[in-house]
Design an enzyme around this catalytic site. Structure first.
Site, PDB file in Angstrom:
ATOM      1  NE  ARG A  76      17.643  -9.120  11.362  1.00 36.28           N
ATOM      2  CZ  ARG A  76      17.944 -10.406  11.569  1.00 36.28           C
ATOM      3  NH1 ARG A  76      17.141 -11.341  11.097  1.00 36.28           N
ATOM      4  NH2 ARG A  76      19.013 -10.736  12.239  1.00 36.28           N
ATOM      5  CB  ILE A  78      -1.002  -0.026   1.165  1.00 33.52           C
ATOM      6  CG1 ILE A  78      -0.288  -0.089   2.524  1.00 33.52           C
ATOM      7  CG2 ILE A  78      -1.920  -1.223   1.047  1.00 33.52           C
ATOM      8  CD1 ILE A  78      -1.263   0.033   3.716  1.00 33.52           C
ATOM      9  N   GLY A 134       2.023  -6.405   8.541  1.00 36.90           N
ATOM     10  CA  GLY A 134       2.318  -6.885   7.196  1.00 36.90           C
ATOM     11  C   GLY A 134       3.768  -7.239   6.957  1.00 36.90           C
ATOM     12  N   GLY A 177       6.603  -4.493  13.409  1.00 35.19           N
ATOM     13  CA  GLY A 177       6.057  -3.432  12.556  1.00 35.19           C
ATOM     14  C   GLY A 177       6.577  -2.065  12.953  1.00 35.19           C
ATOM     15  CD  GLN A 197       5.138   2.510   5.759  1.00 32.99           C
ATOM     16  OE1 GLN A 197       4.219   2.255   6.506  1.00 32.99           O
ATOM     17  NE2 GLN A 197       4.946   3.067   4.583  1.00 32.99           N
ATOM     18  N   GLY A 203       5.176   0.770  10.754  1.00 32.53           N
ATOM     19  CA  GLY A 203       4.353   1.709   9.985  1.00 32.53           C
ATOM     20  C   GLY A 203       3.321   2.429  10.821  1.00 32.53           C
ATOM     21  CD  GLU A 204      -1.177   0.266  12.222  1.00 34.51           C
ATOM     22  OE1 GLU A 204      -2.082   0.297  11.377  1.00 34.51           O
ATOM     23  OE2 GLU A 204      -1.272  -0.401  13.267  1.00 34.51           O
ATOM     24  CG  LEU A 252      12.217  -6.716   7.695  1.00 34.73           C
ATOM     25  CD1 LEU A 252      10.848  -7.178   7.215  1.00 34.73           C
ATOM     26  CD2 LEU A 252      13.120  -7.914   7.982  1.00 34.73           C
TER      27      LEU A 252
END
Lengths: 732, 316
Positions: A615, A468, A511, A689, A625, A691-692, A617
């Site tokens: 980690r 996305i 994700g 994660g 992000q 992104g949030e 990535l």
């Protein structure tokens, strides 16, 4: 593959490709306009007609009558579909209201018809000729007045309690009891909801823009009452989602119904003015926070209650969830209450729960530190916990919040902050700094992938994972390259197709870790298959530089595919590690603002995020992000508000002129630091994660900085200049 | 958007005559506002008369030492013109505070004057609006009013005029030159050009049907320190909550006009004699008669403070 014991050393740890800040592999396609987005799939299907959605003009009531005669007679019109003609439609599992309304109307701009015509302009003009008479009924549109009638939601553990909160709070020598509000927010992603539908017999193909392909395919089938295997969703590129595309929305269903009625493929995009009331949004909250400490600043009681509203059958904004985990304290209480509101349906938006929850909690913490005469960083560090404070036997898998805060303080120059607000001037600007903790749980989701070693030696990855704008293509390619010992250029990633293995999808910041873990599992299987084909021992085979080695034996990888492609498919699923260990991501947000001494205009001067999220990535896409999330947090802090017209029951500012999001001039220098971390409890990727996490706490850091600059504490977001004016210095 | 016919006018007079003769016709120049409104069917012309080719795109000195700015001069070009920048700085600054670079490249002098309100209820055709349908009622009154008018509004309409340029033109006592369908030319003082809503909020300007703006003229330069202070929630690409156009002379005298507060650029010449006594003094006259809601009352405080800032800046 099941992940139920902590990760040990595995091929990912080589970090030859994973962990490198490589450019996104889909970048050139996007920058040259060749990435195919849903509305533009003329390459995939010819002869597409255009659908235009008619939205309800009332918030609640019934359609008394519809007159389609003029619209049907308009030039180019091929079909008009309303609920009356659509046949039986069933509400999808992930929807709260019907995507095609009528006769009952559940919210403003709920779709009531789609007009299909030869051209977009014809469809739009004819849609304006659809005449609908409504009977209005009284609705509930005001959260503040619906609050007292709010009830305990059925799902999700609405209450938590440990110790005796009331007694401890009453006994605490230092206390805070404040109420904060956050408004409704729109996702306002660049690409609107858009779909092209084409029927071949009873089989439906949908080129769409959707974050969760399997959920989407299921709900399309359910809504239309057709077998799930007859639905194919394709969503390879998505122009932003932020949770607004987690679910099937009206345009997809109306494209399918329009295509059926018109007997040819139909495309539908929601127009921007329709998006805010037709689709989902982040619900407004009212949050009461109570904190009690001893005289040294140790929390003895912490309570967080949140009220939000939704349509009947909807869910709450879970704004209290971080408060159960973020700080120590023996006596704890959270409560979530849900009121019935007849506004458009509320649902997930980037970091649901924590994003608005931390906007309140982290201001309360700032206020508490001030009451105690403590630096807000010291107060947070003093109340750190390395275990789940509700269940101390359960440790965090990794928790480096203190290090995030200390590192950030050092890099940001926190020591230059004046503890007394309103003291720092830079010309006409009152300058202040603010800090907030960032916290977001790390969720893991089952995720599958198929990998294929082609005869050319290229490795193809197929999964219904979506990108996305986050960089999924790139990190999945990095994972496959690392696992198979090939350069990135020899990996081909195909995403977002419901004919591919079911992935975690894009949501809840699960994700990246989950989908790459699925690719890891499939690659482990492919490595076995390849080693087998080459007659090498799979247990000791090393995959590097396009070759497979065991001892002195070294063969080119593609040799395994000499007789044809070698395919492997697997998934990663998760055992009890999330139960035995609390998995969360942490950070510290630092913000410096200037507030114009005359006009109270607020401008952010600097932003820093320090993140500890397992980690990383790809540091480049992860940074993107986080900075994007920081921008979104700045918007929530300073300007974003869907304004409810409580008489009519709709979001009045329903376009991008009225719903302001930050522009370039609002966003200054941003810095992101990732602490070097791996989390063996999360997956073989040891990633989590980000992104949030990036949005969590930003709003509070901005609000705290505004307070530090001006001495005016605003507890009702957004923090706009009108809320500061009365407290600004007297005019010179 | 409804289907429409399109033609290119050959002369200003012919354009005016064409539009005057056809109640469904509208002029189109940059189209940055009109086309958006047509897509939403807020404007539904059946015929567009394109005036872009009429050579009204020059900036030239006038005999009395002022400047004549053609109706089709693009906002970008006006803002960048050396004479405008040197002698009418407030105008250049106001232009650059508006819209985006892309829009300013397209938008024209006349179109900027004629842009319509950004009231959210005007933009939602489900909502009654006296501008769209005279007599339908105003749904903004009692609704979301934070951005709406606090001065000169009526029971029929509380919309604001969104232009920044017009506020500077009002400050500078510009005149709007027009040609009427019969070929007569007239010159309308900017103070009379935009109207207050009264009972007829659909009538926004003094233009007669078909009357075409050909230019805006600026009187000879008045000197002083020019400033345009646009206050908004985000740093760019937003309409003003309040804007202040100011020219302040060394002796403290000067002029003030406000944007974002009324149906037209707001200036009260009689109040300006109080300017040397400060922001509060002029605000008393300038903001007299204000009617506010709980959502937009802040505009009065904000206007006074922004004027104070302009005065302080001029003194500095």
């Amino acid at each position: 593959m099941k992940f139920d014991t902590p990760a040990t050393t595995n091929p990912i740890d080589q970090l030859k490709v994973v962990g490198k800040p490589v450019d996104r592999i889909d970048g050139p396609m996007k920058t040259t306009g060749r990435a195919p987005y849903a509305y533009e799939r003329h390459d995939a299907i010819p002869d597409i007609a255009y659908g235009y959605v008619v939205g309800a003009s009332i918030a609640k009531g019934r359609i008394a009558s519809m007159d389609l005669s003029r619209a049907k007679a308009a030039p180019g019109v091929l079909a008009i579909v309303t609920a009356a003609e659509a046949g039986k439609l069933t509400k999808g599992d992930f929807n709260t209201a019907m995507l095609l309304g009528g006769p009952e109307i559940q919210h403003y701009h709920q779709a009531v018809a789609v007009v299909v015509a030869q051209t977009f302009e014809q469809a739009r003009a004819a849609a304006n000729l659809v005449k609908v008479e409504y009977v209005r009924s009284k609705g509930s549109f005001d959260l503040a007045s619906a609050k007292d009638g709010a009830t305990k939601p059925k799902d999700g553990g609405p209450d938590s309690a440990v110790g005796d909160f009331d007694a401890a709070f009453a006994a605490a020598p230092v206390t805070l009891d404040e109420t904060y509000t956050t408004p409704d927010h729109g996702h306002a992603m660049m690409e609107p909801h858009a779909s092209i539908a084409a029927w071949k017999g009873d089989k439906l193909s949908l080129w769409t823009s959707n974050q969760m392909i399997a959920w989407g395919a299921g709900d399309v089938a359910k809504t239309l009452g057709i077998p799930r295997e007859n639905v194919r969703l394709m969503s390879p590129f998505i122009g932003g989602g932020f949770g607004g595309k987690l679910f099937v929305r009206a345009e997809a269903i109306l494209a399918a119904l329009g295509a059926k009625a018109a007997g040819r493929p139909v495309k539908v995009a929601l127009t921007r003015p329709l998006m805010f009331n037709n689709t989902t949004h982040r619900p407004a909250t009212i949050q009461r926070i109570r904190i009690g400490t001893d005289r040294d600043g140790r929390i003895t009681a912490i309570g967080h209650e949140s009220w939000s509203g939704d349509l009947p059958g909807g869910g709450p904004e879970t704004a209290v969830q971080q408060t159960r985990l973020l700080y120590a304290g023996a006596n704890r209480m959270t409560r979530t209450r849900l009121a019935v509101l007849d506004l458009p349906e509320g649902n997930a938006m980037r970091a649901p729960g924590e994003a608005p929850g931390l906007m309140a909690l982290e201001v309360a913490v700032d206020e508490m530190a001030e009451k105690l005469g403590m630096d807000p960083i010291d107060f947070r560090i003093l109340n750190d916990t390395q275990v789940d404070p509700e269940k101390p036997s359960r440790p965090f898998s990794q928790r480096r919040l203190n290090e995030c805060l200390r590192t950030g303080a050092d890099k940001f120059g926190w020591s230059r902050r004046s503890r007394t607000p309103g003291q720092t001037r830079d010309g006409r600007w009152l300058v202040g700094m603010g800090v907030a903790a960032a916290f977001r749980n790390n969720l893991v989701m089952k995720s599958a992938a198929r990998v294929r070693l082609e005869t050319s030696g290229v490795v193809t990855v197929e999964t219904d994972m979506t990108d996305i704008g986050t960089g999924s293509y790139t990190i999945i390619a990095q994972t496959a390259a690392e696992m198979m010992g090939v350069p990135l250029t020899r990996v081909n990633v195909r995403l977002g197709d419901s004919s591919f293995p079911v992935s975690a999808g894009s949501g809840g910041q699960w994700g990246a870790n989950s989908s790459t873990a699925g690719v890891y599992a499939a690659c482990m299987k492919l490595r076995e298959a390849v080693a087998g084909k080459l007659g090498l021992d799979p247990a000791t085979a090393e995959f590097a530089d396009g070759r497979v080695r065991v001892g002195n034996q070294s063969l080119p990888l593609e040799k395994a595919a000499a007789q044809g492609p070698v395919t492997a498919e697997d998934f990663m699923e998760y055992g009890d590690l999330t139960k035995t260990h609390q998995q969360s991501t942490f950070g510290g947000h630092f913000v410096e603002v200037g507030v114009d001494a005359d006009t109270a205009e607020i401008r952010i001067r600097r932003m820093l995020a320090v993140c500890a999220a397992g980690r990383i990535l790809n540091p480049k896409s992860a940074r993107s992000q986080v900075i994007g999330a920081m921008v979104m947090g700045a918007g929530a802090a300073l300007m974003e508000e869907l304004v409810v017209d409580k008489r009519i029951g709709f979001f009045a500012n329903h376009d991008l002129a009225g719903y302001e999001v930050p522009v370039h001039a609002d966003i200054p220098h941003q810095e992101v630091i990732f602490l070097d971390e791996t989390d063996p409890m999360s997956s073989p990727m040891k990633a989590k994660g980000v992104g949030e996490l990036g949005i969590c706490g930003v709003g509070a850091a901005v609000a705290n900085a505004v307070y530090n600059a001006t001495g005016v504490r605003v507890r009702e977001y957004p923090v706009t200049l009108d809320k500061l004016l009365e407290g600004m210095p007297v005019l010179a | 958007m409804r289907a429409f016919s399109y033609e290119r006018a050959k002369s200003p007079r012919e354009a005016a005559a064409a539009v005057a003769a056809d109640p469904t016709a509208r002029f189109i120049a940059g189209g940055t506002n009109l086309l958006d409104l047509m897509k939403l069917e807020i404007e539904t012309p059946a015929r567009l008369v394109d005036v872009n080719g009429l050579k009204l795109d020059e900036i030239a000195p006038t005999k009395d030492g002022g400047l004549r700015i053609g109706a089709l001069v693009r906002n970008t070009d006006m803002a960048a013109d050396k004479r405008v920048r040197k002698d009418y700085g407030v105008l250049s600054r106001a232009l650059l505070a508006g819209a985006s670079g892309q829009l300013r490249n397209k938008a024209t002098t006349a179109g900027n004057l004629l842009q319509r309100t950004r009231c959210p209820y005007f933009y939602d055709t489900n909502m009654p609006c006296n501008k769209r349908t005279p007599g339908a009622g105003c749904s903004a009154i009692g609704g979301f009013t934070r951005t709406l008018a606090v001065l000169g509004a009526s029971e029929a309409c509380i919309a604001t005029h969104p232009s920044d340029m017009a506020v500077a033109l009002r400050l500078l006592d510009a005149k709007v030159e027009t040609v009427t369908p019969d070929g007569t030319e007239r010159s309308i003082p900017i103070a009379d050009f935009h109207r207050l809503p009264g009972d007829t909020p659909q009538v926004e300007t003094a233009l007669a049907r078909g009357e075409l703006i050909t230019a805006v003229t600026l009187p000879k330069p008045i000197g002083g320190t020019h400033a345009y202070r646009k206050v908004r929630d985000r740093a760019s690409y937003a309409f003003a909550l309040v804007s202040v156009a100011s020219v302040i002379h060394k002796d403290g005298s000067g002029r003030i006009a406000l944007g974002g507060v009324a149906h037209k650029p707001w200036r009260v010449e009689a109040a300006e004699s109080a300017l040397p006594r400060g922001a509060r003094a002029i605000s008393e006259g300038l903001l007299a008669g204000a009617r506010t809601t709980s959502q937009n009352a802040f505009k009065l405080t904000l206007a006074e403070r922004a004027i104070g800032a302009a005065l302080a800046q001029a003194r500095a």
